[in-house]
Design a protein around this motif. Sequence first.
Motif, PDB file in Angstrom:
ATOM      1  N   ILE A 325       0.841  -1.199   0.000  1.00  0.00           N
ATOM      2  CA  ILE A 325       0.000   0.000   0.000  1.00  0.00           C
ATOM      3  C   ILE A 325       0.875   1.247   0.000  1.00  0.00           C
ATOM      4  O   ILE A 325       0.582   2.237  -0.674  1.00  0.00           O
ATOM      5  N   ARG A 326       1.965   1.204   0.712  1.00  0.00           N
ATOM      6  CA  ARG A 326       2.912   2.322   0.763  1.00  0.00           C
ATOM      7  C   ARG A 326       3.541   2.547  -0.617  1.00  0.00           C
ATOM      8  O   ARG A 326       3.743   3.684  -1.037  1.00  0.00           O
ATOM      9  N   HIS A 327       3.826   1.475  -1.315  1.00  0.00           N
ATOM     10  CA  HIS A 327       4.340   1.578  -2.681  1.00  0.00           C
ATOM     11  C   HIS A 327       3.284   2.211  -3.606  1.00  0.00           C
ATOM     12  O   HIS A 327       3.611   3.030  -4.472  1.00  0.00           O
ATOM     13  N   TYR A 328       2.034   1.819  -3.393  1.00  0.00           N
ATOM     14  CA  TYR A 328       0.937   2.353  -4.205  1.00  0.00           C
ATOM     15  C   TYR A 328       0.830   3.865  -4.046  1.00  0.00           C
ATOM     16  O   TYR A 328       0.712   4.604  -5.040  1.00  0.00           O
ATOM     17  N   VAL A 329       0.878   4.351  -2.807  1.00  0.00           N
ATOM     18  CA  VAL A 329       0.721   5.789  -2.555  1.00  0.00           C
ATOM     19  C   VAL A 329       1.871   6.577  -3.169  1.00  0.00           C
ATOM     20  O   VAL A 329       1.654   7.625  -3.798  1.00  0.00           O
ATOM     21  N   ALA A 330       3.090   6.092  -3.026  1.00  0.00           N
ATOM     22  CA  ALA A 330       4.245   6.791  -3.600  1.00  0.00           C
ATOM     23  C   ALA A 330       4.113   6.906  -5.112  1.00  0.00           C
ATOM     24  O   ALA A 330       4.321   7.979  -5.698  1.00  0.00           O
ATOM     25  N   SER A 331       3.762   5.804  -5.756  1.00  0.00           N
ATOM     26  CA  SER A 331       3.631   5.808  -7.214  1.00  0.00           C
ATOM     27  C   SER A 331       2.485   6.702  -7.684  1.00  0.00           C
ATOM     28  O   SER A 331       2.610   7.428  -8.668  1.00  0.00           O
ATOM     29  N   LYS A 332       1.383   6.662  -6.949  1.00  0.00           N
ATOM     30  CA  LYS A 332       0.224   7.462  -7.347  1.00  0.00           C
ATOM     31  C   LYS A 332       0.529   8.953  -7.266  1.00  0.00           C
ATOM     32  O   LYS A 332       0.194   9.721  -8.180  1.00  0.00           O
ATOM     33  N   LEU A 333       1.176   9.373  -6.180  1.00  0.00           N
ATOM     34  CA  LEU A 333       1.488  10.797  -6.014  1.00  0.00           C
ATOM     35  C   LEU A 333       2.475  11.279  -7.083  1.00  0.00           C
ATOM     36  O   LEU A 333       2.295  12.351  -7.665  1.00  0.00           O
ATOM     37  N   ALA A 336       0.906  11.583 -10.391  1.00  0.00           N
ATOM     38  CA  ALA A 336      -0.010  12.723 -10.473  1.00  0.00           C
ATOM     39  C   ALA A 336       0.741  14.047 -10.607  1.00  0.00           C
ATOM     40  O   ALA A 336       0.116  15.103 -10.691  1.00  0.00           O
ATOM     41  N   GLY A 337       2.078  13.985 -10.599  1.00  0.00           N
ATOM     42  CA  GLY A 337       2.871  15.194 -10.790  1.00  0.00           C
ATOM     43  C   GLY A 337       3.297  15.880  -9.509  1.00  0.00           C
ATOM     44  O   GLY A 337       3.845  16.995  -9.553  1.00  0.00           O
ATOM     45  N   VAL A 338       3.072  15.258  -8.360  1.00  0.00           N
ATOM     46  CA  VAL A 338       3.533  15.844  -7.091  1.00  0.00           C
ATOM     47  C   VAL A 338       5.056  15.763  -7.048  1.00  0.00           C
ATOM     48  O   VAL A 338       5.633  14.733  -7.384  1.00  0.00           O
ATOM     49  N   ASP A 339       5.703  16.850  -6.641  1.00  0.00           N
ATOM     50  CA  ASP A 339       7.165  16.866  -6.646  1.00  0.00           C
ATOM     51  C   ASP A 339       7.728  15.902  -5.605  1.00  0.00           C
ATOM     52  O   ASP A 339       7.071  15.576  -4.606  1.00  0.00           O
ATOM     53  N   VAL A 340       8.951  15.445  -5.843  1.00  0.00           N
ATOM     54  CA  VAL A 340       9.579  14.406  -5.019  1.00  0.00           C
ATOM     55  C   VAL A 340       9.701  14.842  -3.557  1.00  0.00           C
ATOM     56  O   VAL A 340       9.452  14.051  -2.632  1.00  0.00           O
ATOM     57  N   ALA A 341      10.077  16.099  -3.321  1.00  0.00           N
ATOM     58  CA  ALA A 341      10.262  16.580  -1.942  1.00  0.00           C
ATOM     59  C   ALA A 341       8.962  16.499  -1.148  1.00  0.00           C
ATOM     60  O   ALA A 341       8.961  16.123   0.035  1.00  0.00           O
ATOM     61  N   THR A 342       7.844  16.828  -1.801  1.00  0.00           N
ATOM     62  CA  THR A 342       6.544  16.777  -1.115  1.00  0.00           C
ATOM     63  C   THR A 342       6.148  15.333  -0.823  1.00  0.00           C
ATOM     64  O   THR A 342       5.667  15.020   0.273  1.00  0.00           O
ATOM     65  N   VAL A 343       6.341  14.458  -1.791  1.00  0.00           N
ATOM     66  CA  VAL A 343       6.015  13.046  -1.584  1.00  0.00           C
ATOM     67  C   VAL A 343       6.874  12.470  -0.456  1.00  0.00           C
ATOM     68  O   VAL A 343       6.384  11.729   0.397  1.00  0.00           O
ATOM     69  N   GLN A 344       8.142  12.829  -0.441  1.00  0.00           N
ATOM     70  CA  GLN A 344       9.038  12.355   0.616  1.00  0.00           C
ATOM     71  C   GLN A 344       8.547  12.822   1.987  1.00  0.00           C
ATOM     72  O   GLN A 344       8.561  12.066   2.964  1.00  0.00           O
TER      73      GLN A 344
END
Length: 362
Positions: A325-333, A336-344
């Motif tokens: 599920i954690r992998h799913y959220v990272a890939s989805k964000l 969707a174009g969310v920048d890496v720093a925000t996803v991190q």
Amino acid sequence: MKTQYKYISYREDRKCYIVSIKYSNSKKQATKTCKTLEDALQQRTMLMRLLRLDESILNTTYSSQTDSIPTLKEAFTLYVETEVRQRVALSTYSKYNLCMRTYCYFLGSMRIDKITKEMWQDVFTAVQSSRNLSSQYIVDDFRRYRAMYEYYIERNIITDNPLAKNLKLHRTHRIRRRAFTEQEKAQFLRSAREYNEKYFILFSLYFETGARRGEILALQWQDVDFCNKMILIQRNIERGTIEGKFIEQIGQVKTAGSVRYVPISDAMCDMLKSLHNEANLPTDYVFTPNRRVKYPFISLGNVERAYTKIRNTAKLDKCLTIHCIRHYVASKLLNAGVDVATVQAIGGWSSPTVLLSVYAHS
């Protein structure tokens, strides 16, 4: 039926190969059953390594009672209790204890200055082969023992570190967890709602935030900000064994960067409010067990069992774990174009490298 290979025979009735080696200095006999000849040859190599190691230990003279230099079991236990335990989580402390039991089974009674690099090579190779472990798993154990040797070198108890240089290990392909697809997520949550409403909300929160298992279970109502639609992740549930007793307890988050605010949707706010009506205090846990049990929060074990039942009901691939599920959220964000720093920051990953190399499947 004997084969052309020493120590290897073939059982026609069982359609398998038998590897059997008797230790010359004792009555012990090691036997392994293999499906293929290739596996049998690998097992024979491993058993012969252990045979040589066993003879080396029997031929080594030492006295652990009169010498100031400790045996491996004494040395590793002291190192863990004085140097490691205070700075690591309970789960990591349990890994050190497992590491001690695994390798001290072979070398525990030997003085640490008598254990050669060749002996360590034999043991690491044997453990990896017999348990079919990844090279990274063995490297982690190797680093723990290397650090132990450095600990005693710094204290002038020994002078040499036999693990100063890397050992030769079987290279293995790392099996990468995959992310949920949108269809698999929908199937899982449908089954979760049929299973239990509270678990439906719990797993929905996992899919929305990508938080670690223990972080969500450690949430208290004081961590939920309904006005700003945020949750504060500042605790984690850790588990392990202390003095032979398995426990789960509230501990620190994995890294300093794991303390974070995570936004939640309007729908999730409404679902959490439905649970909030049952709470009495801000320090009550958001997800509590349905009956009076050992812990005031839903345990990691109960969540894993519920997850397995729901996944099986949904008829999903068994390779899909909660961590997927954690992998799913990272890939989805990221998709969707969310920048890496925000996803991190949202997921509490230690670095962009870890996020992109391990969790991002897009």
